[in-house]
Design a protein around this motif. Structure first.
Motif, mmCIF file in Angstrom:
data_model
loop_
_atom_site.group_PDB
_atom_site.id
_atom_site.type_symbol
_atom_site.label_atom_id
_atom_site.label_comp_id
_atom_site.label_asym_id
_atom_site.label_seq_id
_atom_site.Cartn_x
_atom_site.Cartn_y
_atom_site.Cartn_z
ATOM 1 N N ALA A 160 0.853 -1.308 0.000
ATOM 2 C CA ALA A 160 -0.114 0.103 0.021
ATOM 3 C C ALA A 160 0.959 1.123 0.134
ATOM 4 O O ALA A 160 0.442 2.259 -0.569
ATOM 5 C CB ALA A 160 -1.086 -0.023 1.136
ATOM 6 N N GLU A 161 1.975 1.341 0.691
ATOM 7 C CA GLU A 161 2.803 2.528 0.972
ATOM 8 C C GLU A 161 3.589 2.500 -0.525
ATOM 9 O O GLU A 161 3.930 3.694 -1.022
ATOM 10 C CB GLU A 161 3.916 2.209 1.905
ATOM 11 N N ASP A 162 4.093 1.289 -1.082
ATOM 12 C CA ASP A 162 4.451 1.755 -2.325
ATOM 13 C C ASP A 162 3.371 2.313 -3.313
ATOM 14 O O ASP A 162 4.124 2.999 -4.297
ATOM 15 C CB ASP A 162 5.132 0.170 -2.875
ATOM 16 N N ASP A 163 2.391 1.900 -3.386
ATOM 17 C CA ASP A 163 1.241 2.316 -4.180
ATOM 18 C C ASP A 163 1.263 3.775 -4.264
ATOM 19 O O ASP A 163 0.884 4.430 -5.219
ATOM 20 C CB ASP A 163 0.060 1.479 -4.174
ATOM 21 N N LEU A 164 1.367 4.119 -2.841
ATOM 22 C CA LEU A 164 0.985 5.616 -2.398
ATOM 23 C C LEU A 164 2.095 6.388 -3.254
ATOM 24 O O LEU A 164 1.922 7.439 -4.018
ATOM 25 C CB LEU A 164 0.703 5.841 -1.064
ATOM 26 N N LEU A 165 3.342 6.044 -3.211
ATOM 27 C CA LEU A 165 4.446 6.625 -3.635
ATOM 28 C C LEU A 165 4.325 6.732 -5.027
ATOM 29 O O LEU A 165 4.591 7.983 -5.786
ATOM 30 C CB LEU A 165 5.741 6.144 -3.132
ATOM 31 N N GLN A 166 4.042 5.458 -5.960
ATOM 32 C CA GLN A 166 3.705 5.572 -7.161
ATOM 33 C C GLN A 166 2.595 6.620 -7.594
ATOM 34 O O GLN A 166 2.769 7.070 -8.642
ATOM 35 C CB GLN A 166 3.600 4.178 -7.666
ATOM 36 N N SER A 167 1.573 6.564 -6.981
ATOM 37 C CA SER A 167 0.614 7.405 -7.177
ATOM 38 C C SER A 167 0.953 9.002 -7.129
ATOM 39 O O SER A 167 0.564 9.774 -7.889
ATOM 40 C CB SER A 167 -0.686 7.177 -6.162
ATOM 41 N N ARG A 168 1.636 9.168 -6.224
ATOM 42 C CA ARG A 168 2.221 10.531 -5.997
ATOM 43 C C ARG A 168 3.159 11.227 -7.122
ATOM 44 O O ARG A 168 3.133 12.095 -7.705
ATOM 45 C CB ARG A 168 3.098 10.858 -4.719
#
Length: 488
Positions: free
Chosen positions: A435-443
């Motif tokens: 989830a945290e990796d997906d959040l960084l990619q979204s940013r």
């Protein structure tokens, strides 16, 4: 008298031109973008230095360096210099041309009969001056100059288009590089946390509260997370190499300078997008396509004029003498002046076919212009949708990451007290990392979508560009003794 009458007649006809006169096309454009409401007033787009709204001084510096050192920009500047010189060269055909000449010969006439005697050698000196002027009755030269002027405009728009693409690429690769740095840091932190879980599991196994299989599972998950780091490092290195090349440097030139982690650029939102019709004024690739369409419209007139008669005025004056000092006083002087008429009589349809070729080429560039407009509108609409939806997705991912962080913390606490299994802990840690990796990619995606939208709207460099300075400065170009070529 007849020459004077002909000259006056030709001068009167000099304003004639054949072929179509260019008119800028009027294209039907949507009234608004898909995300705009009719009742909401439309704010003008703000395209000047849009990258500065990412609030990253390092990015600003990289863009300045790329504009100064990028090789594609240097090529576009050279093409402008070429187009300017070509325009001046073409414009010269509208004016008379003149040439001077001089000769000196040593002569001797030999006898051809037995009774004859050889003449004494003598010298002969001659100077002359020739001039000509094509009257351009039907505008062939003027159409050629018109086409060259439109070509110059197109080359200037090509430079702006190159700058637009360059700035967008630099900003995108920089955002991706920052994203890779953040994801590398996350992977290392997650792996360290998972190694702590493995150490806890090992201690519990020694106390008889866990098994060797649980220890192996915990270590395996930590190693799997660590395995993401080399892949992310490689992607980060590729982004850095590309950034270096975009600034005109060797691939590894920026590695040390940008090794310190920087935050992922965060744009200021929302972005005023103006109205679709602004695309015709802001996008340099659209303006370049329109100038090329104008250029090839003028080519039709140039081809059409070749089917009509052409008239040139030519004249020359020359003087010759047996002594160099007599050229101006005791010499024979001759002159001639008059018009020359050339009429195409038979060419097996070649000139007519040339006009048809020019018309077909004009149609192709008109279609290319329309296509560039549609492509620009599509890119803006896509970027608007992508940015809006990614912002929604980012909000959901942030909530998801927070929930998984709470779940992982609770699962570890329960595992320490023996109230849950290791599998629940490993699953919570794995979900949190994802989830945290997906959040960084979204940013990163929000930043790149913001960049794509500004590119699609036509935002680019609005500063000064030194076009006159050549890449190579030649020396010793005057007359000199020829040197031997360098051989290998």
């Amino acid at each position: 008298m007849r020459i004077a009458v002909l000259t006056l007649t030709a001068t009167a006809l000099a304003g004639c031109a054949v072929g179509p006169d260019y008119q800028k096309p009027v294209l039907a454009m949507p009234a608004m973008w898909s995300d705009q409401k009719p009742s909401r007033p439309t704010k003008p787009s703000r395209l000047s230095k849009w990258w500065q709204r990412l609030r990253d001084p390092q990015l600003n510096a990289l863009i300045d360096e790329a504009v100064a050192g990028n090789l594609d920009v240097a090529t576009a500047k050279a093409r402008i210099r070429e187009a300017r010189a070509s325009y001046r060269q073409t414009a010269g055909t509208l004016f008379p041309s003149a040439d001077g000449s001089a000769s000196a010969t040593r002569n001797k006439t030999a006898a051809t009969t037995s009774a004859g005697t050889d003449s004494d050698p003598y010298s002969q000196y001659q100077t002359g001056f020739d001039a000509s002027w094509e009257l351009d009755l039907f505008g062939a030269n003027r159409r050629n100059v018109e086409a060259a002027r439109y070509g110059l405009d197109a080359s200037e728009e090509e430079l702006r288009s190159t700058l637009l693409t360059l700035i967008g690429d630099v900003a995108s690769y920089y955002a991706e590089a920052c994203g890779y740095q953040a994801r590398i840091g996350l992977a290392r932190r997650a792996a360290a946390s998972q190694m702590q879980t493995a150490a806890l599991t090992r201690a519990m196994a020694q106390a008889g509260m866990s098994t060797a299989a649980d220890v192996a599972k915990a270590k395996g998950q930590a190693s799997s997370t660590e395995a993401d780091v080399p892949t992310l490092e490689a992607s980060y290195a590729e982004a850095m190499h590309r950034l270096s090349v975009l600034t005109g440097r060797p691939p590894a030139a920026l590695t040390d300078r940008l090794k310190r982690s920087a935050p992922i650029p965060t744009p200021r939102l929302p972005i005023p997008t103006g109205i679709p019709a602004n695309i015709l004024l802001a996008r340099p690739d659209v303006r370049m396509a329109e100038r090329q369409y104008a250029q090839y419209t003028a080519r039709i007139g140039q081809a059409e004029a070749a089917r009509y008669p052409s008239v040139s005025l030519t004249g020359d004056i020359d003087t010759s003498a047996l002594k160099l000092g007599d050229l101006g006083k005791s010499s024979s002087i001759g002159w001639s002046f008059g018009p020359t008429l050339s009429v195409p009589v038979f060419n097996a349809g070649q000139l007519k076919a040339a006009v048809e070729v020019a018309r077909a080429q004009r149609d192709q560039y008109f279609i290319a212009y329309r296509s560039s407009v549609l492509t620009a509108l599509e890119e803006v609409e896509n970027a608007i949708v992508s940015l809006a939806q990614e912002r929604v997705r980012n909000t959901k991912l942030a909530s998801s990451a927070k929930s998984y962080a709470d779940a992982a913390r609770l699962e570890r606490a329960l595992y320490k007290s023996g109230e849950t299994s290791l599998l629940d802990v490993l699953d919570a840690e794995r979900s949190l990392y994802s989830a945290e990796d997906d959040l960084l990619q979204s940013r990163v995606a929000i930043a790149t979508d913001y960049i794509a939208l500004n590119k699609a709207l036509g935002g680019g460099w609005d500063g000064t560009i030194d076009i006159a300075k050549p890449e190579i400065v030649d020396v010793k170009t005057g007359p000199r003794l020829a040197s031997k070529p360098v051989t290998q």
